[in-house]
Design an enzyme around this catalytic site. Sequence first.
Site, PDB file in Angstrom:
ATOM      1  N   ARG A   1       0.823  -1.207   0.000  1.00 60.17           N
ATOM      2  CA  ARG A   1       0.000   0.000   0.000  1.00 60.17           C
ATOM      3  C   ARG A   1       0.860   1.261   0.000  1.00 60.17           C
ATOM      4  NH1 ARG A   1      -4.554   0.999   4.586  1.00 60.17           N
ATOM      5  NH2 ARG A   1      -2.692   1.373   5.852  1.00 60.17           N
TER       6      ARG A   1
ATOM      7  N   LYS B   1      -2.296   7.520   0.916  1.00 56.59           N
ATOM      8  CA  LYS B   1      -1.997   7.779   2.334  1.00 56.59           C
ATOM      9  C   LYS B   1      -0.825   8.761   2.380  1.00 56.59           C
ATOM     10  CE  LYS B   1      -1.787   5.147   6.656  1.00 56.59           C
ATOM     11  NZ  LYS B   1      -3.009   5.725   7.237  1.00 56.59           N
TER      12      LYS B   1
ATOM     13  N   GLU C   1     -15.597   7.860   6.832  1.00 55.59           N
ATOM     14  CA  GLU C   1     -14.742   7.153   7.793  1.00 55.59           C
ATOM     15  C   GLU C   1     -14.486   8.066   8.984  1.00 55.59           C
ATOM     16  OE1 GLU C   1     -10.906   6.334   6.031  1.00 55.59           O
ATOM     17  OE2 GLU C   1     -10.849   8.263   5.026  1.00 55.59           O
TER      18      GLU C   1
END
Length: 288
Positions: free
Chosen positions: A51, A150, A183
């Site tokens: 990721r 991210k 979220e």
Amino acid sequence: MSWVYLDGKFVPAEEAAVSVYDHGLLYGDGVFEGIRAYNGRVFRLEEHVERLYDSAKAIMLEIPITQVEMADAILETLRKNGLSDAYIRPIVTRGVGDLGLDPRKCAKPTVIIISQGWEAMYGDLYEVGLVAVTVTVRRNSSAALPPNIKSLNYLNNILAKIEANVKGGNEAIFLDEAGNVSEGSGDNIFVVKDGKIFTPHTLNNLKGITRKAVIEAALARGYSVEGVHLGIFDLYTADEIFVTGTAAEVAPVTKIDGRAVGDGKPGPITMDLIAGFKEMTQTTGTPI
């Protein structure tokens, strides 16, 4: 003494530093991961490293070491610090450049790995549940800054956390630009209704690795899990709510926007999944 991995070398933590011209500092231009080690094993190390590299690819940041070398460096950082239970933060910045935005002016990315002992993020709240609040700050649009990158630019999350602090909440719940539940400020969210588990699609929130692990645990225990669009009404009428994340692990939410969730106590499905996740973390992972 605590050691930090910095561009291929181990540096005492108090001496670890980057240039004030590093674009990670100047512009949040970089990516990171949060990883945990439990009982001498790193939980889902390969998935976290993959990721990290996907985030880097999305912003055209070429990490100067391979995924295998990154994983090895993470493990060596833990060994160097004598840690068997830890939180690990690999970071890759665009590197040193000038005061302009152009990433082409940055000759070489900076690679950092920090590790430290870190207990459960919410302390004793796992027993009584979190107080969550929906916030007016909207989740970044996937058309502007995709939440699945991210990145080091976490101001969107920080603004939500500030608002939650002001409102007396332990956690902020984002809505996206369409008003759908996205979220938390640092975790994914799940709703339990009539024995079934629902969670938002990952277009408007991070493809959480803990999220994925908890879904696997839920399915193994015979629960139904469905990705759906959720609204505020679904939060207010849920039987149970819980959040998941590397730092948060699995945490129950027992109050949201002043309303009790279910009977106001952590629910049975949530507690079952907390136990299931703990079993996974204690028995699986890459040995340090």
